[in-house]
Write a protein that holds these residues in place. Structure first.
Motif, PDB file in Angstrom:
ATOM      1  N   THR A   1      45.945  15.861 -17.456  1.00  0.00           N
ATOM      2  CA  THR A   1      47.139  15.658 -16.622  1.00  0.00           C
ATOM      3  C   THR A   1      47.647  14.125 -16.961  1.00  0.00           C
ATOM      4  OG1 THR A   1      46.201  14.584 -14.655  1.00  0.00           O
ATOM      5  CG2 THR A   1      46.497  17.136 -14.838  1.00  0.00           C
ATOM      6  N   ALA A   2      49.120  13.970 -16.814  1.00  0.00           N
ATOM      7  CA  ALA A   2      49.727  12.732 -17.076  1.00  0.00           C
ATOM      8  C   ALA A   2      48.979  11.599 -16.185  1.00  0.00           C
ATOM      9  CB  ALA A   2      51.116  12.687 -16.841  1.00  0.00           C
ATOM     10  N   PRO A   3      48.713  11.795 -14.843  1.00  0.00           N
ATOM     11  CA  PRO A   3      47.866  10.818 -14.055  1.00  0.00           C
ATOM     12  C   PRO A   3      46.498  10.692 -14.790  1.00  0.00           C
ATOM     13  CG  PRO A   3      49.130  12.183 -12.683  1.00  0.00           C
ATOM     14  CD  PRO A   3      49.318  12.671 -13.886  1.00  0.00           C
ATOM     15  N   GLY A   4      45.891  12.068 -15.024  1.00  0.00           N
ATOM     16  CA  GLY A   4      44.331  11.644 -15.619  1.00  0.00           C
ATOM     17  C   GLY A   4      44.504  11.130 -16.783  1.00  0.00           C
ATOM     18  N   LEU A   5      45.422  11.179 -17.523  1.00  0.00           N
ATOM     19  CA  LEU A   5      45.338  10.592 -18.889  1.00  0.00           C
ATOM     20  C   LEU A   5      45.553   9.091 -18.819  1.00  0.00           C
ATOM     21  CD1 LEU A   5      45.616  10.860 -22.340  1.00  0.00           C
ATOM     22  CD2 LEU A   5      48.042  10.896 -21.893  1.00  0.00           C
ATOM     23  N   MET A   6      46.339   8.502 -17.617  1.00  0.00           N
ATOM     24  CA  MET A   6      46.309   7.331 -17.462  1.00  0.00           C
ATOM     25  C   MET A   6      45.192   6.513 -16.872  1.00  0.00           C
ATOM     26  SD  MET A   6      49.410   5.266 -15.108  1.00  0.00           S
ATOM     27  CE  MET A   6      49.029   6.590 -13.690  1.00  0.00           C
ATOM     28  N   VAL A   7      44.301   7.224 -16.076  1.00  0.00           N
ATOM     29  CA  VAL A   7      43.043   6.878 -15.455  1.00  0.00           C
ATOM     30  C   VAL A   7      42.138   6.852 -16.557  1.00  0.00           C
ATOM     31  CG1 VAL A   7      41.456   7.546 -13.905  1.00  0.00           C
ATOM     32  CG2 VAL A   7      43.791   7.713 -13.122  1.00  0.00           C
ATOM     33  N   THR A   8      42.015   7.649 -17.471  1.00  0.00           N
ATOM     34  CA  THR A   8      41.154   7.732 -18.550  1.00  0.00           C
ATOM     35  C   THR A   8      41.279   6.437 -19.483  1.00  0.00           C
ATOM     36  OG1 THR A   8      40.870  10.163 -18.276  1.00  0.00           O
ATOM     37  CG2 THR A   8      40.228   9.253 -20.665  1.00  0.00           C
ATOM     38  N   PHE A   9      42.765   6.213 -19.945  1.00  0.00           N
ATOM     39  CA  PHE A   9      42.892   5.129 -20.676  1.00  0.00           C
ATOM     40  C   PHE A   9      42.659   4.064 -20.192  1.00  0.00           C
ATOM     41  CE2 PHE A   9      46.134   1.891 -22.131  1.00  0.00           C
ATOM     42  CZ  PHE A   9      45.654   1.909 -23.590  1.00  0.00           C
ATOM     43  N   MET A  10      42.888   3.836 -18.852  1.00  0.00           N
ATOM     44  CA  MET A  10      42.378   2.327 -18.238  1.00  0.00           C
ATOM     45  C   MET A  10      40.956   2.363 -18.300  1.00  0.00           C
ATOM     46  SD  MET A  10      45.352   2.135 -15.189  1.00  0.00           S
ATOM     47  CE  MET A  10      44.793   0.414 -14.649  1.00  0.00           C
ATOM     48  N   GLY A  11      40.466   3.505 -18.044  1.00  0.00           N
ATOM     49  CA  GLY A  11      38.780   3.406 -18.007  1.00  0.00           C
ATOM     50  C   GLY A  11      38.358   3.090 -19.308  1.00  0.00           C
ATOM     51  N   LEU A  12      38.848   3.731 -20.284  1.00  0.00           N
ATOM     52  CA  LEU A  12      38.342   3.507 -21.604  1.00  0.00           C
ATOM     53  C   LEU A  12      38.558   1.942 -21.891  1.00  0.00           C
ATOM     54  CD1 LEU A  12      39.504   6.596 -23.659  1.00  0.00           C
ATOM     55  CD2 LEU A  12      37.256   5.835 -23.357  1.00  0.00           C
TER      56      LEU A  12
ATOM     57  N   GLY B   1      32.223  -2.772 -16.941  1.00  0.00           N
ATOM     58  CA  GLY B   1      31.969  -1.597 -18.068  1.00  0.00           C
ATOM     59  C   GLY B   1      31.451  -0.318 -17.382  1.00  0.00           C
ATOM     60  N   GLN B   2      30.585  -0.450 -16.307  1.00  0.00           N
ATOM     61  CA  GLN B   2      30.146   0.862 -15.499  1.00  0.00           C
ATOM     62  C   GLN B   2      31.333   1.500 -14.780  1.00  0.00           C
ATOM     63  OE1 GLN B   2      26.944   1.650 -16.097  1.00  0.00           O
ATOM     64  NE2 GLN B   2      26.931   0.034 -17.379  1.00  0.00           N
ATOM     65  N   VAL B   3      32.302   0.659 -14.286  1.00  0.00           N
ATOM     66  CA  VAL B   3      33.326   1.136 -13.527  1.00  0.00           C
ATOM     67  C   VAL B   3      34.219   1.942 -14.781  1.00  0.00           C
ATOM     68  CG1 VAL B   3      35.492   0.560 -12.541  1.00  0.00           C
ATOM     69  CG2 VAL B   3      33.430  -0.378 -11.692  1.00  0.00           C
ATOM     70  N   GLY B   4      34.630   1.405 -15.723  1.00  0.00           N
ATOM     71  CA  GLY B   4      35.238   1.945 -16.913  1.00  0.00           C
ATOM     72  C   GLY B   4      34.770   3.526 -17.067  1.00  0.00           C
ATOM     73  N   GLU B   5      33.296   3.269 -17.410  1.00  0.00           N
ATOM     74  CA  GLU B   5      32.621   4.809 -17.559  1.00  0.00           C
ATOM     75  C   GLU B   5      33.256   5.710 -16.446  1.00  0.00           C
ATOM     76  OE1 GLU B   5      28.517   4.960 -18.663  1.00  0.00           O
ATOM     77  OE2 GLU B   5      28.795   2.936 -19.348  1.00  0.00           O
ATOM     78  N   ILE B   6      33.002   5.303 -15.387  1.00  0.00           N
ATOM     79  CA  ILE B   6      33.419   6.184 -14.245  1.00  0.00           C
ATOM     80  C   ILE B   6      35.070   6.641 -14.289  1.00  0.00           C
ATOM     81  CG2 ILE B   6      33.626   6.510 -11.803  1.00  0.00           C
ATOM     82  CD1 ILE B   6      31.238   4.414 -11.312  1.00  0.00           C
ATOM     83  N   PHE B   7      35.739   5.761 -14.664  1.00  0.00           N
ATOM     84  CA  PHE B   7      37.377   6.291 -14.495  1.00  0.00           C
ATOM     85  C   PHE B   7      37.476   7.079 -15.675  1.00  0.00           C
ATOM     86  CE2 PHE B   7      37.585   2.960 -11.077  1.00  0.00           C
ATOM     87  CZ  PHE B   7      38.721   3.736 -10.251  1.00  0.00           C
ATOM     88  N   THR B   8      36.817   6.566 -16.910  1.00  0.00           N
ATOM     89  CA  THR B   8      37.033   7.408 -18.172  1.00  0.00           C
ATOM     90  C   THR B   8      36.946   9.070 -17.771  1.00  0.00           C
ATOM     91  OG1 THR B   8      36.320   5.670 -19.648  1.00  0.00           O
ATOM     92  CG2 THR B   8      36.333   7.838 -20.592  1.00  0.00           C
ATOM     93  N   VAL B   9      35.431   9.284 -17.134  1.00  0.00           N
ATOM     94  CA  VAL B   9      35.225  10.611 -16.852  1.00  0.00           C
ATOM     95  C   VAL B   9      36.180  11.429 -15.732  1.00  0.00           C
ATOM     96  CG1 VAL B   9      33.432  12.241 -16.515  1.00  0.00           C
ATOM     97  CG2 VAL B   9      33.015  10.337 -17.646  1.00  0.00           C
TER      98      VAL B   9
END
Length: 230
Positions: free
Chosen positions: A178-189, A215-223
């Motif tokens: 989803t568009a919001p999901g893509l944004m969340v994943t991109f920020m997580g990466l 880094g750990q928070v980024g992993e969580i948001f990526t998934v």
């Protein structure tokens, strides 16, 4: 709390215990209340109480880090508040903005900004590497393990609990996301890569742990942005 209040006017130790108890009380309120409006109230209380924990040692660096922490997190909450209003969580008709795509998307971005500051997502992260080294070690632990994860909890609550994947998908899908999901994943990466890279470059242990937390928070948001139950 009665035990801690007895020390408030005597020494700083009493203040420390008082605000520590107040912080954890607000955290309990955030994760237990069924009302999103009440969750926002507890959210502001959490930021207010934890500020005094960050500046507890009374050093100049602690006050500077505490000020940055409070301004950024309280400012993020001021973005989140209109987002929640647009979604209608304070009214009898939640998700009323769903029928107005532009307002709906704006509300999602505003909520992500508010939750992202608390989580330490890039580019809303600058308070985190400063607050961790400045705070006492007994405060750095809940900052890393609990307070930053409230940002994760907020996104899960609003994006998936309140709105749901079907409504999120109505904003558009890109490559199965989803568009919001893509944004969340991109920020997580971005957060995961930047946090781990900066952690490798630190010589101060607590600053290294702060970037490792990112880094750990980024992993969580990526998934999390993938939007799957797994």
């Amino acid at each position: 709390s009665v035990y801690s209040l007895g020390y408030i006017h005597d020494n700083r130790k009493g203040w420390y215990w008082f605000f520590l108890l107040l912080t954890f009380a607000s955290l309990t309120g955030i994760v237990s209340t069924p009302d999103t409006a009440a969750m926002y109230g507890y959210w502001e209380l959490m930021t207010f109480a934890s500020y005094f924990l960050v500046v507890h040692e009374g050093r100049r660096t602690a006050y500077e880090a505490g000020l940055k922490y409070y301004v950024m997190c309280a400012g993020g909450a001021l973005f989140m508040l209109p987002g929640l209003f647009i979604l209608g969580v304070f009214s009898a008709s939640p998700l009323a903005a769903f029928h107005f795509p532009l307002w709906f998307q704006t509300a999602l971005v505003l909520c992500l900004a508010g939750f992202g500051v608390k989580a330490g997502l890039v580019p809303l992260h600058s308070w985190l590497p400063d607050a961790h080294p400045a705070a006492p070690s007994s405060v750095s632990a809940p900052l890393s393990g609990v307070l930053t994860k409230m940002g994760v909890f907020g996104v899960v609550t609003v994006y998936f609990g309140l709105i749901g994947y079907k409504e999120l998908a109505s904003t558009g899908t890109y490559g199965g996301l989803t568009a919001p999901g893509l944004m969340v994943t991109f920020m997580g990466l971005c957060t995961m890569a930047y946090g781990e890279w900066m952690a490798l470059r630190q010589e101060d242990l607590k600053r290294m742990l702060a970037y490792s937390t990112m880094g750990q928070v980024g992993e969580i948001f990526t998934v999390l942005g993938l939007g799957t139950w797994l």
